[in-house]
Design a protein around this motif. Structure first.
Motif, PDB file in Angstrom:
ATOM      1  N   GLN A   1      -5.059   2.110   4.467  1.00 32.97           N
ATOM      2  CA  GLN A   1      -4.051   1.079   4.242  1.00 32.97           C
ATOM      3  C   GLN A   1      -4.665  -0.309   4.040  1.00 32.97           C
ATOM      4  OE1 GLN A   1      -1.538   0.689   7.643  1.00 32.97           O
ATOM      5  NE2 GLN A   1      -0.184  -0.810   6.694  1.00 32.97           N
TER       6      GLN A   1
ATOM      7  N   LYS B   1      -6.675   8.750  13.662  1.00 36.53           N
ATOM      8  CA  LYS B   1      -6.773   7.655  12.705  1.00 36.53           C
ATOM      9  C   LYS B   1      -6.450   6.321  13.376  1.00 36.53           C
ATOM     10  CE  LYS B   1      -5.669   7.354   7.839  1.00 36.53           C
ATOM     11  NZ  LYS B   1      -4.744   7.709   6.779  1.00 36.53           N
TER      12      LYS B   1
ATOM     13  N   ARG C   1       2.987   5.552  19.482  1.00 35.58           N
ATOM     14  CA  ARG C   1       2.636   4.671  18.382  1.00 35.58           C
ATOM     15  C   ARG C   1       2.623   3.227  18.889  1.00 35.58           C
ATOM     16  NH1 ARG C   1       0.781   2.253  15.683  1.00 35.58           N
ATOM     17  NH2 ARG C   1       0.670   1.903  13.450  1.00 35.58           N
TER      18      ARG C   1
ATOM     19  N   GLN D   1      10.272   0.860   6.483  1.00 33.38           N
ATOM     20  CA  GLN D   1      10.407   0.455   7.886  1.00 33.38           C
ATOM     21  C   GLN D   1      10.496  -1.072   7.965  1.00 33.38           C
ATOM     22  OE1 GLN D   1       7.172   3.055   9.901  1.00 33.38           O
ATOM     23  NE2 GLN D   1       8.941   3.099  11.249  1.00 33.38           N
TER      24      GLN D   1
ATOM     25  N   PRO E   1       0.839  -1.198   0.000  1.00 36.79           N
ATOM     26  CA  PRO E   1       0.000   0.000   0.000  1.00 36.79           C
ATOM     27  C   PRO E   1       0.876   1.251   0.000  1.00 36.79           C
ATOM     28  CG  PRO E   1       0.124  -0.877   2.212  1.00 36.79           C
ATOM     29  CD  PRO E   1       0.950  -1.786   1.347  1.00 36.79           C
TER      30      PRO E   1
ATOM     31  N   ASP F   1      -2.840   4.472  -2.801  1.00 37.43           N
ATOM     32  CA  ASP F   1      -4.056   4.762  -2.038  1.00 37.43           C
ATOM     33  C   ASP F   1      -4.367   6.269  -2.102  1.00 37.43           C
ATOM     34  OD1 ASP F   1      -6.120   4.659  -0.249  1.00 37.43           O
ATOM     35  OD2 ASP F   1      -4.866   4.417   1.520  1.00 37.43           O
TER      36      ASP F   1
ATOM     37  N   GLU G   1       4.326   8.344  -0.778  1.00 34.50           N
ATOM     38  CA  GLU G   1       5.642   7.801  -0.429  1.00 34.50           C
ATOM     39  C   GLU G   1       6.656   8.067  -1.531  1.00 34.50           C
ATOM     40  OE1 GLU G   1       6.189   6.603   2.510  1.00 34.50           O
ATOM     41  OE2 GLU G   1       4.322   5.732   3.265  1.00 34.50           O
TER      42      GLU G   1
ATOM     43  N   SER H   1       4.658   9.491   9.095  1.00 32.34           N
ATOM     44  CA  SER H   1       3.678   8.436   9.363  1.00 32.34           C
ATOM     45  C   SER H   1       2.307   8.948   8.943  1.00 32.34           C
ATOM     46  CB  SER H   1       3.671   8.087  10.843  1.00 32.34           C
ATOM     47  OG  SER H   1       2.586   7.214  11.094  1.00 32.34           O
ATOM     48  N   LYS H   2       1.519   8.066   8.321  1.00 32.84           N
ATOM     49  CA  LYS H   2       0.210   8.486   7.824  1.00 32.84           C
ATOM     50  C   LYS H   2      -0.868   8.302   8.881  1.00 32.84           C
ATOM     51  CE  LYS H   2       2.297   9.183   3.956  1.00 32.84           C
ATOM     52  NZ  LYS H   2       3.619   8.692   4.332  1.00 32.84           N
ATOM     53  N   TYR H   3      -0.437   7.835  10.051  1.00 35.69           N
ATOM     54  CA  TYR H   3      -1.421   7.603  11.096  1.00 35.69           C
ATOM     55  C   TYR H   3      -1.362   8.675  12.164  1.00 35.69           C
ATOM     56  CZ  TYR H   3      -2.885   3.166   9.262  1.00 35.69           C
ATOM     57  OH  TYR H   3      -3.428   2.208   8.472  1.00 35.69           O
TER      58      TYR H   3
ATOM     59  N   ALA I   1       5.399   0.608   2.512  1.00 32.12           N
ATOM     60  CA  ALA I   1       6.199   1.245   1.464  1.00 32.12           C
ATOM     61  C   ALA I   1       7.272   2.165   2.025  1.00 32.12           C
ATOM     62  CB  ALA I   1       5.285   2.039   0.537  1.00 32.12           C
ATOM     63  N   ASP I   2       7.276   2.362   3.344  1.00 34.79           N
ATOM     64  CA  ASP I   2       8.147   3.402   3.895  1.00 34.79           C
ATOM     65  C   ASP I   2       9.522   2.893   4.308  1.00 34.79           C
ATOM     66  OD1 ASP I   2       7.359   1.869   5.966  1.00 34.79           O
ATOM     67  OD2 ASP I   2       6.556   3.482   7.198  1.00 34.79           O
TER      68      ASP I   2
ATOM     69  N   PHE J   1       0.855   5.479   0.172  1.00 37.96           N
ATOM     70  CA  PHE J   1       0.150   6.750   0.336  1.00 37.96           C
ATOM     71  C   PHE J   1       1.184   7.849   0.534  1.00 37.96           C
ATOM     72  CE2 PHE J   1      -2.586   9.537   3.209  1.00 37.96           C
ATOM     73  CZ  PHE J   1      -3.172  10.188   2.125  1.00 37.96           C
TER      74      PHE J   1
ATOM     75  N   ARG K   1      11.501   5.436  10.307  1.00 38.35           N
ATOM     76  CA  ARG K   1      11.064   6.065   9.067  1.00 38.35           C
ATOM     77  C   ARG K   1      11.967   7.270   8.840  1.00 38.35           C
ATOM     78  NH1 ARG K   1       6.792   7.576   5.589  1.00 38.35           N
ATOM     79  NH2 ARG K   1       5.050   6.182   5.999  1.00 38.35           N
TER      80      ARG K   1
ATOM     81  N   ASN L   1      -8.048   8.500  -1.167  1.00 37.77           N
ATOM     82  CA  ASN L   1      -7.484   7.748  -0.061  1.00 37.77           C
ATOM     83  C   ASN L   1      -8.562   6.921   0.647  1.00 37.77           C
ATOM     84  OD1 ASN L   1      -6.681   8.221   3.224  1.00 37.77           O
ATOM     85  ND2 ASN L   1      -5.234   7.228   1.870  1.00 37.77           N
TER      86      ASN L   1
HETATM   87  N1  UDP Z   1      -0.823   3.815   3.950  1.00 38.26           N
HETATM   88  C1  UDP Z   1      -1.829   3.784   2.990  1.00 38.26           C
HETATM   89  N2  UDP Z   1      -2.972   4.490   3.215  1.00 38.26           N
HETATM   90  C2  UDP Z   1      -3.167   5.217   4.349  1.00 38.26           C
HETATM   91  C3  UDP Z   1      -2.164   5.210   5.334  1.00 38.26           C
HETATM   92  C4  UDP Z   1      -1.005   4.498   5.100  1.00 38.26           C
HETATM   93  O1  UDP Z   1      -1.685   3.155   1.963  1.00 38.26           O
HETATM   94  O2  UDP Z   1      -4.229   5.834   4.467  1.00 38.26           O
HETATM   95  C5  UDP Z   1       0.420   3.069   3.718  1.00 38.26           C
HETATM   96  C6  UDP Z   1       1.692   3.872   3.827  1.00 38.26           C
HETATM   97  O3  UDP Z   1       2.048   4.455   2.591  1.00 38.26           O
HETATM   98  C7  UDP Z   1       2.688   2.842   4.254  1.00 38.26           C
HETATM   99  C8  UDP Z   1       1.870   1.901   5.115  1.00 38.26           C
HETATM  100  O4  UDP Z   1       0.514   2.101   4.729  1.00 38.26           O
HETATM  101  O5  UDP Z   1       3.177   2.109   3.158  1.00 38.26           O
HETATM  102  C9  UDP Z   1       2.060   2.148   6.594  1.00 38.26           C
HETATM  103  O6  UDP Z   1       1.825   3.489   6.901  1.00 38.26           O
HETATM  104  P1  UDP Z   1       2.698   4.314   7.936  1.00 38.26           P
HETATM  105  O7  UDP Z   1       4.141   4.019   7.745  1.00 38.26           O
HETATM  106  O8  UDP Z   1       2.303   5.727   7.841  1.00 38.26           O
HETATM  107  O9  UDP Z   1       2.195   3.715   9.302  1.00 38.26           O
HETATM  108  P2  UDP Z   1       3.038   3.418  10.606  1.00 38.26           P
HETATM  109  O10 UDP Z   1       4.355   2.852  10.202  1.00 38.26           O
HETATM  110  O11 UDP Z   1       3.154   4.710  11.306  1.00 38.26           O
HETATM  111  O12 UDP Z   1       2.174   2.428  11.307  1.00 38.26           O
END
Ligand code: UDP
Ligand code: MG
Length: 322
Positions: free
Chosen positions: A88, A224, A145, A112, A23, A56, A27, A218-220, A109-110, A25, A213, A85
């Motif tokens: 995820q 959310k 987180r 991590q 996924p 997304d 990136e 972070s997208k959260y 995709a980030d 978003f 990262r 959007n």
């Molecule tokens: N992502 C997505 N849609 C969203 C939020 C996140 O596709 O609405 C993707 C984002 O691009 C990434 C993955 O989900 O590849 C995890 O997101 P993020 O790294 O922001 O989350 P965290 O690592 O903070 O849990």
């Protein structure tokens, strides 16, 4: 006469052994490096794989980069773009529906989740497991987180009876059958690792690295995250309803006990000041009963929800003698 099994060849060439679903978003900063490292790892691992990027609803150049990756590797890289959007987990669902591999791996995709860990998961799956989760032993995220994740891991282990350290890690591998079952679930809000556990028999996890990262955000947001966790809690358990029901019952019983105590006291000692406590006791009984009644209604609503969700009730793996 046995013929060489030629008819299998083109088919197996059409269907890759491995599908990687990602996924995406916003990136754009991570995608070029991700593409490079993924292709290097997967080429060494298998000669038939596909990478499915699900954009997304990104507002940056992510889709252009995906398109470019596809043009450079038309056989291996595929892309899907949402009109906006959706989140995820819906993005991963879309990737699952497009995936054709025997083994399906999901990945953030980030960067991590290091792509270099994929062979480890695939090897574990080959030992006979249905799903293999990544377990971020050392997790490089903020405390805020990690806190909701700790709660989710605890709750999910309780609800499914499958104890895993890390339900939130999206670096996971699944067998085809598990994905086929998930694809039959039409519910709109869901939490994929939990859903997968419902349709998998042998589940395990392996320790994986987790990187900070370094690019993008972070997208959260907290809101959310709370929404996702609440979705998850209500989607997989009736625990909140049961908790309210039990609480109501306890309050009602305590009120009743208190009332009884006051009654006996009245017989021996005489009434307490102006009978105020008696009123409280009565109030507690009714407040508790009301809470219990609400939870009862909630239980029925929960059942309706379970029915309209139409998850497959069971999935047959094999059959003999028919
Ligand atoms: N992502 C997505 N849609 C969203 C939020 C996140 O596709 O609405 C993707 C984002 O691009 C990434 C993955 O989900 O590849 C995890 O997101 P993020 O790294 O922001 O989350 P965290 O690592 O903070 O849990
Ligand atoms: Mg991340």
């Amino acid at each position: 006469m046995t013929e060489p099994c030629e008819s299998v060849a083109p088919d197996s060439r059409d269907k890759p052994f491995l599908s990687v679903v990602i996924p995406v978003f916003n990136e754009e900063e991570n995608l070029p490096e991700l593409g490079r490292r993924l292709l290097a790892t997967l080429t060494a691992l298998s000669d038939s794989f596909e990478i499915i990027f699900v954009d997304d609803g990104s507002l940056d150049r992510s889709w252009e980069i995906i398109f470019q990756l596809h043009q450079e590797n038309p056989q291996q890289v595929r892309g899907l773009q949402f009109i906006r959007n959706f989140g995820q987990h819906p993005a991963i669902f879309a990737g699952f529906q497009a995936a054709r591999g025997e083994v399906i791996v999901t990945l953030d995709a980030d960067l991590q989740n290091p792509p270099e860990e994929i062979p480890k998961l695939v090897a574990k799956l080959a030992e006979g497991y249905d799903t293999v989760g990544g377990w971020r032993e050392v997790r490089r995220d903020s405390f805020f987180r990690r806190l909701p994740s700790a709660f989710i891991n605890w709750l999910m282990s309780k609800v499914t009876g499958v104890h895993l350290h890390d339900y939130g890690c999206m670096l996971r591998a699944y067998r085809r059958e598990v994905i086929d079952s998930i694809n039959q679930c039409q519910e709109s809000t869901s939490f994929i690792p939990a859903l997968a556990n419902i349709y998998a028999r042998r589940i395990t996890e392996v320790p994986v690295h987790h990187a900070e990262r370094t690019r993008g955000q972070s997208k959260y947001s907290l809101v959310k995250l709370i929404r996702l966790n609440f979705d998850f809690m209500t989607g997989f358990s009736h625990l909140p309803i049961h908790a309210v029901g039990i609480l109501g019952l306890v309050i009602a019983l305590l009120g009743l006990g208190f009332g009884l105590f006051l009654m006996l006291r009245r017989l021996w000692v005489g009434p307490e000041v102006e009978g105020v406590f008696t009123l409280f006791a009565i109030l507690f009984v009714f407040a508790g009963l009301q809470m219990f009644g609400l939870a009862l209604i909630g239980e029925y609503v929960g059942r309706i929800y379970r029915e309209v969700r139409q998850r497959p009730r069971f999935v047959v793996r094999e059959e003999v003698g028919n």
